[in-house]
Enzyme design. Structure first.
Site, PDB file in Angstrom:
ATOM      1  CG  ASP A  66      -0.359  -0.186   2.539  1.00 35.70           C
ATOM      2  OD1 ASP A  66       0.562  -0.497   3.150  1.00 35.70           O
ATOM      3  OD2 ASP A  66      -1.254   0.395   3.937  1.00 35.70           O
ATOM      4  CE1 TYR A  68       7.091   4.094   0.975  1.00 35.60           C
ATOM      5  CE2 TYR A  68       7.494   5.780  -0.840  1.00 35.60           C
ATOM      6  CZ  TYR A  68       7.779   4.246  -0.556  1.00 35.60           C
ATOM      7  OH  TYR A  68       8.710   3.815  -0.880  1.00 35.60           O
ATOM      8  CG  PHE A  79       8.893  -0.199  -4.069  1.00 36.91           C
ATOM      9  CD1 PHE A  79       9.740  -0.457  -2.679  1.00 36.91           C
ATOM     10  CD2 PHE A  79       7.860  -1.055  -5.023  1.00 36.91           C
ATOM     11  CE1 PHE A  79       9.159  -1.925  -2.315  1.00 36.91           C
ATOM     12  CE2 PHE A  79       7.858  -2.198  -4.530  1.00 36.91           C
ATOM     13  CZ  PHE A  79       7.855  -2.851  -2.886  1.00 36.91           C
ATOM     14  CG  HIS A 189       9.397  -6.063   0.973  1.00 34.84           C
ATOM     15  ND1 HIS A 189       9.711  -4.863   1.196  1.00 34.84           N
ATOM     16  CD2 HIS A 189       8.124  -5.701   0.101  1.00 34.84           C
ATOM     17  CE1 HIS A 189       8.894  -4.342   0.663  1.00 34.84           C
ATOM     18  NE2 HIS A 189       8.393  -4.240   0.650  1.00 34.84           N
TER      19      HIS A 189
END
Length: 227
Positions: A66, A68, A79, A189
């Site tokens: 989701d 920031y 990202f 991740h």
């Protein structure tokens, strides 16, 4: 509903916009806004990933979770952060992997990934909005129905796309992808909590370009174009 989205995506996803779950998302967001909640990204940037990377241009999908949730960071692409915002830790670790994988020095103070998006990298979050300072606060409002449909549409109607699935959450989307005609690359991740458990050394950036080249597509220039 008049969704502000690039034309090829609007055509590809037109059935989704009239489904009950999508109308429920719209109602929920309007209710949040009328209650004085701060939602990220700003409304005009919710579909930024789609507007930067038209459907017919998609060559790579980088799936995030989701947006920031801190002020000024989210701008509708996984990202990525807007100009003037320092790269968050996960993006910083992506930079480290790019440097070791393909030898490209990445900017320490710049995290806008628009130049990737313009080359065909769909920077897709599975959840497209979040309440300020409340991570995953919109994870159950229906966005994953929509983004699952996006992944399925790419899988069904395109071929030779590279899907980068980092972490358990992203890897759960693997079932939506036809691996007989696409490449799925999986790793831990890039978060500081897990990057040393298989993200570092995954070489996904060079592997992506090798696959694209082998299938007659231009490779991605991972070096960011800074202002």
């Amino acid at each position: 509903m008049d969704v502000k989205m690039e034309a090829s995506w609007k055509t590809a996803l037109k059935k989704e916009f009239t489904k009950p779950y999508f109308l429920e998302i719209v109602t929920f967001l309007k209710t949040e806004k009328s209650a004085g909640k701060t939602i990220f990204p700003p409304g005009q940037l919710i579909f930024n990933a789609f507007n930067q990377t038209p459907f017919d241009k998609v060559k790579v999908v980088i799936l995030g979770q989701d947006p920031y949730h801190n002020p000024h960071q989210a701008h509708g692409m996984s990202f990525s952060v807007p100009n003037g915002i320092k790269p968050p830790p996960s993006l910083g670790n992506m930079y480290k992997e790019i440097q070791t994988d393909i030898g490209v020095d990445m900017p320490k103070e710049y995290g806008n990934l628009t130049s990737w998006a313009e080359q065909g990298v769909l920077l897709l979050n599975a959840i497209l909005t979040v309440r300020c300072n409340e991570p995953a606060s919109h994870s159950k409002i229906g966005w994953m129905n929509f983004t699952d449909a996006v992944i399925q549409k790419i899988s069904d109607e395109k071929k030779g796309v590279v899907f980068l699935l980092w972490g358990k959450f992203a890897q759960e989307k693997q079932i939506l992808i036809d691996e007989t005609k696409h490449l799925v690359l999986k790793a831990a991740h890039p978060s500081p909590f897990s990057a040393d458990k298989g993200f570092f050394g995954c070489k996904h950036f060079s592997k992506t370009n090798e696959y694209l080249t082998k299938n007659g597509n231009a490779p991605i220039n991972w070096k960011l174009l800074t202002p």
